[in-house]
Design an enzyme around this catalytic site. Structure first.
Site, mmCIF file in Angstrom:
data_model
loop_
_atom_site.group_PDB
_atom_site.id
_atom_site.type_symbol
_atom_site.label_atom_id
_atom_site.label_comp_id
_atom_site.label_asym_id
_atom_site.label_seq_id
_atom_site.Cartn_x
_atom_site.Cartn_y
_atom_site.Cartn_z
ATOM 1 N N THR A 1 -5.835 1.517 0.447
ATOM 2 C CA THR A 1 -6.815 2.857 -0.264
ATOM 3 C C THR A 1 -5.487 2.375 -1.961
ATOM 4 O OG1 THR A 1 -4.976 4.169 0.684
ATOM 5 C CG2 THR A 1 -7.095 4.801 1.875
ATOM 6 N N GLY B 1 0.704 -1.340 0.200
ATOM 7 C CA GLY B 1 -0.049 -0.009 -0.265
ATOM 8 C C GLY B 1 0.850 0.921 0.024
ATOM 9 N N ASP B 2 0.154 2.250 0.177
ATOM 10 C CA ASP B 2 1.163 3.418 0.349
ATOM 11 C C ASP B 2 1.503 3.862 1.342
ATOM 12 O OD1 ASP B 2 -0.832 4.839 -1.682
ATOM 13 O OD2 ASP B 2 -2.104 4.696 -0.147
ATOM 14 N N GLY B 3 2.061 2.824 2.367
ATOM 15 C CA GLY B 3 3.116 2.767 3.288
ATOM 16 C C GLY B 3 4.403 1.881 2.649
#
Length: 533
Positions: free
Chosen positions: A238, A193-195
């Site tokens: 997300t 993900g974005d992390g």
């Protein structure tokens, strides 16, 4: 065939006689039905694919199957080659497609194979060796499965070799990028993900600054762009970066963008506190509402992805506001504005022109002709805020297709600063609902939006401490919502949400670094009717 002369032949596609043309000057492969004796004229049913979107070309049998032994089999029309290519689907998705061309002449088939492969060899931007980090825990924990089923077969088809590292802990990817010899790779791919993207971003940017001798803790330091591109295979909750740079969170689409060697320059913001670098931000910086959500959700990881919904509802109902001062330097070099209705798209004119104007400003400052920061006046906004958001990109996702700032640009050297002043819970709900539709999100009296290249924020409790040291002890017990009739609890201090991570420091200084990193992406393409296969 001359160097720039088109190659034209009559070949068979399935059971249809087709005229096939390869134009090296335009780097375009076309084919169309040709039932007559000659090649005919392409009509509305003609198909075409740019050479840049051809994945590979294989010598195959008439059914499109590769030859295991490399020898031709005896059949009626034995000579064939298969072109593996990109096919556009709906909602910005790309798909792997293939078309097999057959002919009765072996030399003609070999000529086509050799010519197409020569064209592909000229595409020097394509990666050949990639470093891949897979987060097995992010999102729904499907990172390894998504990579094995949807990405690895495409990389193998495109003859891309990989070194795979499955991360075992937080910052594993970042630490590896600091320690490894990354010069042997053509890019770094993160599956998560974005992390996970943020980890790889910090590793690459930090490694680049260390090698260049740049002090990252110096807020005024000019950061050096990283030479390696980053590929993002979405497998998170997300996947904001994918949505904002490709237009979808589809893993196959992202893999194909990596294979064809797309390149997209992207801004990165450096966040400092007290002369120390806290983090880099590529998407969202949020104080107040979004900061409270991420801080509360961190305590509820046991709930899984539903923790974001729970924390969001809890934060909305608590309706806390925070007092402070935001100071910012307007981005005079940009050719767009946050409310002009012009979203960032592939080949973005705003990003290109803004980058050129910013470089002109920097040249003038370098030669002492002017100091742009002294000529431009910092603006100061004080008040009580429900949220303070700063976006480097539109921050789109499945629930908010337009994003938190629909006209924010990826590479214009600025970010959109959104100030949501204290208002009723009902009005704040109206504002949040605007994220899910096409209406102007900033058309409220309590919302202000600015395009800036630097900003600072100091919360009220720190201002009070600076002016009255005796107030420091009192602040530990919080402030009572005396002006907030709908809430009788104490107003706790908020935190900054930096790309989904909590920042330990509320008084921050933020500077945008124009086009600091490049992604294996081309920006969101304008939707068009998919061509015929």
């Amino acid at each position: 065939m001359g160097a720039a002369e088109p190659l034209r032949s009559v070949l068979w596609v399935k059971r249809q006689r087709c005229a096939v043309s390869l134009d090296p000057a335009r780097a375009l492969l076309r084919w169309w039905p040709s039932p007559g004796p000659g090649p005919g004229v392409p009509g509305a049913d003609a198909c075409s694919v740019p050479v840049s979107e051809i994945i590979t070309v294989e010598e195959t049998d008439s059914q499109g199957k590769p030859y295991g032994s490399g020898k031709w089999q005896k059949m009626e029309k034995p000579y064939a080659f298969t072109v593996h290519r990109v096919r556009r689907a709906r909602h910005h998705r790309w798909r792997h497609a293939q078309v097999t061309f057959r002919c009765a002449d072996e030399q003609l088939c070999l000529l086509w194979l050799r010519t197409l492969r020569e064209q592909l060899e000229k595409l020097t931007s394509r990666p050949k060796h990639l470093l891949v980090f897979i987060n097995p825990f992010g999102g729904k924990g499907q990172g390894e499965r998504i990579y094995a089923r949807k990405v690895a077969p495409l990389f193998t088809l495109a003859s891309i070799t990989t070194e795979i590292i499955v991360t075992e802990r937080a910052n594993h990817a970042k630490e590896s990028l600091y320690e490894m010899n990354i010069d042997v790779y053509d890019g770094v791919v993160c599956v998560g993900g974005d992390g996970m993207f943020s980890e790889v971003l910090h590793g690459l940017v930090g490694r680049t600054q260390r090698s260049a001798g740049v002090d990252q803790n110096q807020p005024r330091a000019a950061l050096v762009p990283s030479a390696l591109r980053i590929g993002v295979i979405p497998a998170g909750s997300t996947d904001c970066v994918c949505y904002s740079t490709v237009g979808t969170d589809d893993a196959e689409t992202s893999a194909l963008h990596i294979i064809v060697g797309d390149s997209l320059a992207m801004d990165v913001s450096a966040v400092h506190h007290g002369g120390t670098l806290l983090r880099y931000s590529a998407s969202l910086l949020g104080y107040g509402f979004y900061g409270d959500i991420i801080r509360d959700s961190e305590k509820k990881r046991w709930m899984g992805l539903i923790r974001y919904d729970f924390s969001g509802l809890k934060t909305f109902l608590s309706h806390h506001y925070y007092e402070g001062t935001a100071s910012f330097l307007p981005a005079q070099h940009t050719v767009g504005s946050p409310r002009d209705g012009k979203p960032c798209r592939a080949g973005c004119f705003v990003c290109r022109q803004s980058r050129q104007q910013l470089e002109e400003e920097q040249k003038k400052a370098l030669y002492g002709l002017e100091n742009s920061e002294e000529l431009e006046e910092w603006k100061v906004v004080c008040g009580k805020f429900l949220a303070i958001n700063a976006m480097n990109m539109c921050c789109a996702c499945a629930r908010s297709p337009g994003g938190l700032s629909p006209a924010a640009h990826l590479g214009d050297g600025s970010l959109d600063l959104i100030l949501i002043r204290k208002c009723s819970r009902f009005n704040f709900l109206r504002f949040l609902i605007r994220h899910t539709n096409q209406r102007d999100q900033f058309d409220f009296t309590f919302v202000e939006v600015y395009r800036v290249k630097k900003f600072q924020f100091v919360p009220k409790h720190l201002e009070d401490e600076d002016s009255d040291p005796s107030a420091r002890g009192k602040q530990r017990f919080g402030e009572t919502c005396s002006q907030h009739s709908s809430c009788c609890c104490a107003v706790s201090r908020s935190s900054w949400n930096c790309d989904g991570e909590v920042l330990h420091g509320t008084a921050i200084e933020v500077r945008v670094h124009c086009q600091l990193v490049r992604l294996f992406a081309r920006g969101i393409e304008e939707e068009a009717k998919p061509p015929r296969s």
